[in-house]
Design a protein around this motif. Structure first.
Motif: not given
Length: 603
Positions: A31-34, A164-168, A209-212, A218-221
């Motif tokens: 949260i502090d980062d986001l 993207g490597c960290n989004y799935f 349809q690949v889930d996030l 970062d995905v939420f952002l």
């Protein structure tokens, strides 16, 4: 559209509003980062005064649901053609338009999005979308749960490249997933060749349809950025597609999790701070109690899809009786202050059957399924935890679903269909009409054969010249249905008792074929008794059952009939609807003449 200005909400105030919501999802370090990045993304659009707007809707609000290419011509792009049709045929009828995903996509007719920030070039461009928004309130889809396997993010995942490597979500192929609620029968984990070897990624809906992974902030952002872009392009409603599946946690059902609700609350809070006039709507095709949870405590969805209505209304018209519809309606709480139900009877998807769980008996459920099959429907299945399958949705054009009853086809298709739409637009909530309902579009079996997908049966693309010819012929079903529904909608839009939040009370006439309920305006200066014969037989209504105030004059807004003797009886034709009111807000010069359906009795 939003305008940018110097930030009027400080980081401290922004943090005070958002941190408590995010604390239910992320660690303090995350949260502090986001939070500073989230503030930097939104600060130019934040408003100092962002009190809740309780006037986002009234009885005048009517929405249309359509694909960008539901009507096509050689003379203009599909979005331009849609705009022409709206201005020509629906300018005085609907006030808002839900344009289903109009982004570049790879499957599922738009819901496997390749690029969330571009318009599909085969449909038009952002200027075309914004032009429609100058005449109608726009609804956009925020397809937040998944992305196309052809998207840039997923290509980055396969090459082990940022971001993207960290989004799935990638799991061992033998991971136990039996507890995960599935809307499909396809595998939950899909093998994918990557630079790191074969990986098995989470795919709730299909391999494409690949889930996030919302465990990565970062995905939420990313999706806050997308939501802001949609607001800037004119969206007045933002629809969170398949949002119930947003958060994954192994060992749980992975639907409706507390983190999902917290993320929706954060979406709403940020919208509130940039434009309180934008409404957030959740799409969760699940049993009624689960669906209602998305109102939260007046801090999640402004509107929720009324998913129980389509199958229960369809069943009532197939059986010719109102009992299950009444039972459901009596169990429905009024929408909370600042919230509303989103009423519909058909959409680009099928008629979901999960919302009937606990409402329809097994035999009646089977009868409905088999009746729809006999009318040309396809039945889509979903996987159960024990490995079995059960019907998930009925795929059929709603107009063709109304060609008969459980006893078979009859001559009342148009009347039955118009009755279904009249019930829908009478209920507490905001009515939304699928374009193929307004156009009485039949089953498109050729489309099913071409795509191999059941839902294609109700996703027809009209050629504009052909459609215009049908609409200009007063004896076609398309012309009759559009004219009569347009007339009814225009009457409805003038009635204060049809405000989305006006009082609603279920009535109990002795005759089970009659579905009746009372609406009263917020100011209590208008009552409407909404009465519907759900059967293909005439029935008699005793006005004394309604307890009408005998000092008032009463009339039916639909037929224009006046009622002086409040102890008299009134004969309802098959599928006739009555809007009986003591205080009509009615400008007859603004509505067309009633459509004469008598000749249809002989079909």
């Amino acid at each position: 559209m939003l305008t940018t200005s110097k930030a009027t909400i400080t980081l401290e105030r922004f943090t005070a509003k958002i941190r408590p919501l995010l604390s239910r999802v992320y660690t303090e370090q995350q949260i502090d980062d986001l939070l500073p990045r989230l503030y930097d993304l939104t600060k130019d659009q934040l408003k100092a005064h962002s009190q809740e707007d309780l006037g986002k809707w009234d009885q005048d609000k009517i929405l249309l649901i359509t694909y960008g290419n539901s009507i096509c011509s050689d003379d203009a792009s599909p979005l331009q053609t849609l705009h022409q049709f709206l201005n020509t045929r629906l300018e005085e009828t609907v006030t808002g338009v839900h344009i289903l995903p109009f982004f570049p996509y790879s499957s599922d007719d738009g819901f496997a999005v390749i690029d969330f920030l571009e318009v599909n070039h085969s449909l038009g461009n952002w200027a075309d979308v914004e032009a429609i928004g100058r005449n109608f309130n726009l609804m956009f889809d925020l397809v937040a749960n998944h992305v196309s396997s052809q998207s840039e993010w997923f290509q980055q995942f396969k090459q082990n490249e940022l971001p993207g490597c960290n989004y799935f979500i990638s799991l061992p192929d033998d991971t136990p997933t039996a507890d995960v609620v599935r809307p499909r029968s396809s595998p939950l984990l899909t093998p994918v060749e990557t630079s790191q070897g074969v990986q098995h990624v989470w795919t709730t809906f299909s391999a494409d349809q690949v889930d996030l992974d919302y465990g990565n902030p970062d995905v939420f952002l990313e999706f806050i950025n997308i939501m802001l872009a949609y607001a800037n392009h004119g969206a007045r409603y933002i629809r969170l597609d398949a949002v119930g599946f947003l958060w994954k946690s192994l060992g749980t059902c992975c639907i409706h999790l507390p983190e999902t609700h917290a993320l929706i609350q954060t979406f709403r809070e940020i919208l509130q701070m940039i434009d309180p006039g934008i409404a957030l709507i959740t799409e969760t095709n699940v049993p009624n109690r689960e669906n209602l949870s998305y109102f939260g405590e007046r801090n999640e969805a402004h509107m929720i899809y009324n998913f129980s209505l389509p199958p229960l209304l369809l069943n009532a018209l197939m059986q010719g009786r109102a009992d299950h519809l009444k039972t459901w309606m009596m169990s429905m709480p009024p929408a909370p202050i600042g919230c509303a139900y989103f009423n519909f009877t058909a959409s680009h998807d099928g008629i979901g059957m999960r919302p009937t769980e606990g409402l329809l008996e097994a035999q009646e459920f089977e009868t409905l399924i088999e009746t729809m099959r006999s009318f040309g429907a396809k039945i889509s299945m979903r996987s159960q935890a024990d490995g079995s399958e059960s019907p998930y949705e009925i795929n059929i054009s709603l107009f063709d679903a109304m060609q008969g009853t459980a006893q078979g086809p009859d001559q009342w298709q148009i009347e039955r269909f118009i009755c279904s739409q009249t019930v829908m637009m009478s209920l507490e909530g905001i009515p939304a009409f699928y374009i193929h309902s307004l156009l009485a579009t039949p089953n498109d079996l050729e489309n099913v054969a071409a795509t191999g997908h059941n839902r294609s049966i109700n996703r027809h693309c009209w050629e504009k010249r052909r459609l215009d010819a049908l609409l200009n012929d007063p004896e076609t079903p398309q012309s009759i249905v559009l004219a009569e529904l347009s007339r009814l909608i225009k009457i409805r839009r003038q009635q204060k008792a049809f405000h989305p939040n006006a009082t609603q009370y279920t009535l109990h006439p002795d005759n089970p074929a009659i579905f009746a309920f009372w609406r009263q305006s917020i100011a209590r200066d208008q009552s409407i008794f909404s009465i519907h014969n759900l059967s293909n037989q005439p029935h008699t209504l005793r006005l004394s059952e309604l307890n009408l105030v005998n000092t008032d004059s009463w009339m039916d807004l639909i037929s224009g009939d006046h009622f002086e003797d409040l102890h008299a009886t009134y004969k309802l034709k098959p599928y006739q609807s009555v809007w009986l009111t003591n205080c009509p807000y009615y400008d007859s010069s603004n509505t067309p003449d009633q459509v004469d359906l008598e000749f249809l009795y002989q079909v």
